[in-house]
Design an enzyme around this catalytic site. Sequence first.
Site, PDB file in Angstrom:
ATOM      1  N   ASP A  92      24.309  63.673  74.977  1.00 20.34           N
ATOM      2  CA  ASP A  92      24.241  63.330  76.253  1.00 20.34           C
ATOM      3  C   ASP A  92      25.449  63.625  77.066  1.00 20.34           C
ATOM      4  O   ASP A  92      26.325  63.934  76.414  1.00 20.34           O
ATOM      5  CB  ASP A  92      23.534  61.859  76.395  1.00 20.34           C
ATOM      6  CG  ASP A  92      24.536  60.547  75.806  1.00 20.34           C
ATOM      7  OD1 ASP A  92      25.766  61.416  75.635  1.00 20.34           O
ATOM      8  OD2 ASP A  92      24.369  59.628  75.830  1.00 20.34           O
ATOM      9  N   ASP A 271      14.236  60.876  72.982  1.00 21.71           N
ATOM     10  CA  ASP A 271      15.110  60.173  72.386  1.00 21.71           C
ATOM     11  C   ASP A 271      15.083  58.644  72.670  1.00 21.71           C
ATOM     12  O   ASP A 271      14.758  58.432  73.693  1.00 21.71           O
ATOM     13  CB  ASP A 271      16.518  60.688  72.377  1.00 21.71           C
ATOM     14  CG  ASP A 271      16.942  60.131  73.711  1.00 21.71           C
ATOM     15  OD1 ASP A 271      16.725  60.621  74.694  1.00 21.71           O
ATOM     16  OD2 ASP A 271      17.835  59.192  73.557  1.00 21.71           O
TER      17      ASP A 271
END
Lengths: 376, 376
Positions: A92, A271
């Site tokens: 991320d 996720d």
Amino acid sequence: MKFELLHKDPASKARAGKLTTAHGEIETPIFMPVGTVGSVKAVTQEQLREEINAQIILGNTYHLYLRPGLEILRQAGGLHGFNGWERPLLTDSGGYQVFSLANNRKIKEEGCVFQSHIDGSRHLFTPENVMDTQRVIGADIIMAFDECPPYPSEYKYAKQSMELTHRWLDRCIRRFKGTDPIYGYEQALFPIVQGSTYKDLRKISAEVIASKDCLGNAIGGLSVGEPEEDMYEMCELVCDILPTEKPRYLMGVGTPWNILENISLGVDMFDCVMPTRNGRNGMLFTWQGVINIKNKKWATDFTPIDANSPCIATSKYTKAYLRHLFAAGEILGMQLASIHNLAFYLELVKEARKRILEGTFAAWKEGMVKQLRQRL
Amino acid sequence: MKFELLHKDPASKARAGKLTTAHGEIETPIFMPVGTVGSVKAVTQEQLREEINAQIILGNTYHLYLRPGLEILRQAGGLHGFNGWERPLLTDSGGYQVFSLANNRKIKEEGCVFQSHIDGSRHLFTPENVMDTQRVIGADIIMAFDECPPYPSEYKYAKQSMELTHRWLDRCIRRFKGTDPIYGYEQALFPIVQGSTYKDLRKISAEVIASKDCLGNAIGGLSVGEPEEDMYEMCELVCDILPTEKPRYLMGVGTPWNILENISLGVDMFDCVMPTRNGRNGMLFTWQGVINIKNKKWATDFTPIDANSPCIATSKYTKAYLRHLFAAGEILGMQLASIHNLAFYLELVKEARKRILEGTFAAWKEGMVKQLRQRL
């Protein structure tokens, strides 16, 4: 990076595909275990590969930037070299953690100033340096730097935040295109749709993100406290706009039933820390529903969670033993619950994919969502 | 239970043997990982079998009696049934934990009254009920109820304590002989030599214990704070008295060099929490010496602990990554360090056994003890 769309479910918007990266193939829809600081908490990499069948795992840029830090990651040859995970990785952008974990954060046009939650040291994340950082970490898929507004957000704030995210995206793309991978393999940049729970903002954001023609696209800012119906509504609206031929990644979602519902809306990648975090707290997700293994009712249940599972944590250890481990505060309880939950999430998306390929997904999903939500 | 003495080292008192139990064979000298509450902390049973090559593990009667308790253990078919470990098990008698962990303990001729360290509830351990408890737990080898005096102890106290231990032993043997195994396989009772660091007491105790003609014998009350030289002196004195044809178990010992020294004095079996407890704290035992993996010097050491080890925790993960896991407080660090240390202890005794069988143990031991003690 290449994405092949193999099949669309006739009765929903679910899709089955195959994503090919420099570190291997990913069969979609997929769930990606979260390896925050370069480790999926309480799980070894052998267990990730052999028991959980993880095809891709996440790393968090914010955490890895602070520890071990970029100098060590660069010397190790990136995160793959550092933790030895040879399959695909995704990082991320650090945006979410800066807003949820760091102290004294201040958002400016330039980027975000914050203090480390570890030692209070001051740092600045900008779209440019976050791209550079993710080059050093070296994940196969990297994320644009965005602001993730909290729920609920005022319309005005959500709009300004979304526009900032869009301006940051252009800077991310410029920096990304102006730099090369450090370790000799391709990295793909995914931009992130924002817009809180406002349909018109989500529409605008999805159109902007779609227009960038990146190799894949992500949906952020959901599963942050809004009702599930709002999440599904926003997700469907956005999926209908994002290009069909690119993978769609819904960030930070969610429960097993959230995952099935969002698969049916056209999401390919997920996720969430839930299987590991809730697992460490004794919550087990199963095909029959949710188990709180700390509950006294399991103390003399000498059956495994699921005798037919290929996962050893699921099929070999009994509920009574697992409950005992939690009651006694044994680390092994957290380990087994984490392995079980992750293996279950991976089985869940595998089964969903099989159903999509068979054309039986939609009906199966309806019944399954009810079953998965039950409290056992 | 059968013990075969296969070879004696010509230049020391080291022995190689084979102990056969209802749950399988144990090659001696052996190290037994400690599974306190029915779990070797932070290690799965698959890892115990496949990575660590544990042949037998321990359970602590005190802990298992309190949690999960005898009723659950009985329903599960004993500890083997409860935790699923199919190889041999040994349980201690609870004596050591009562004296080191429990509150308000009071030793009487009858037994020991104490309060649980968990909830303060009052309990009484007697030689008789400790035998009954170990019948319910169902380990292949069970231990007599003894008092383990602290170091240092006054001569008078050590003598009285030893005599109490001997009287308790007779009661243990009577109860043991008067009861049958619950689960249909043989259990062996090992008595324990005490006597603190007093040679004359150790001699008396060893003679008393030897006279009981049990299937194996144990040495307790060492590695409780006395100088290493005292431990070795007591151990040698006792081993010289205990029968040659029975296995000898030195309880709670110790460092890798302690183990080699005591093997050379004639000990066959060891257990200790050190590899797991110190591992969870970042201390790694290796063939080259001791590593504190938290030390900054390992931050950029991208080599594994030992590339040639069959253990994955030892050969695959780098020191830099392991140090990072400890620095970041990741559970995986504790897991990998525990696996590595246990695998190393098992490799150590395996290599010692090979050297004994080859007749090269004594010289190898001399060099190895120096090497193992080094701080890297």
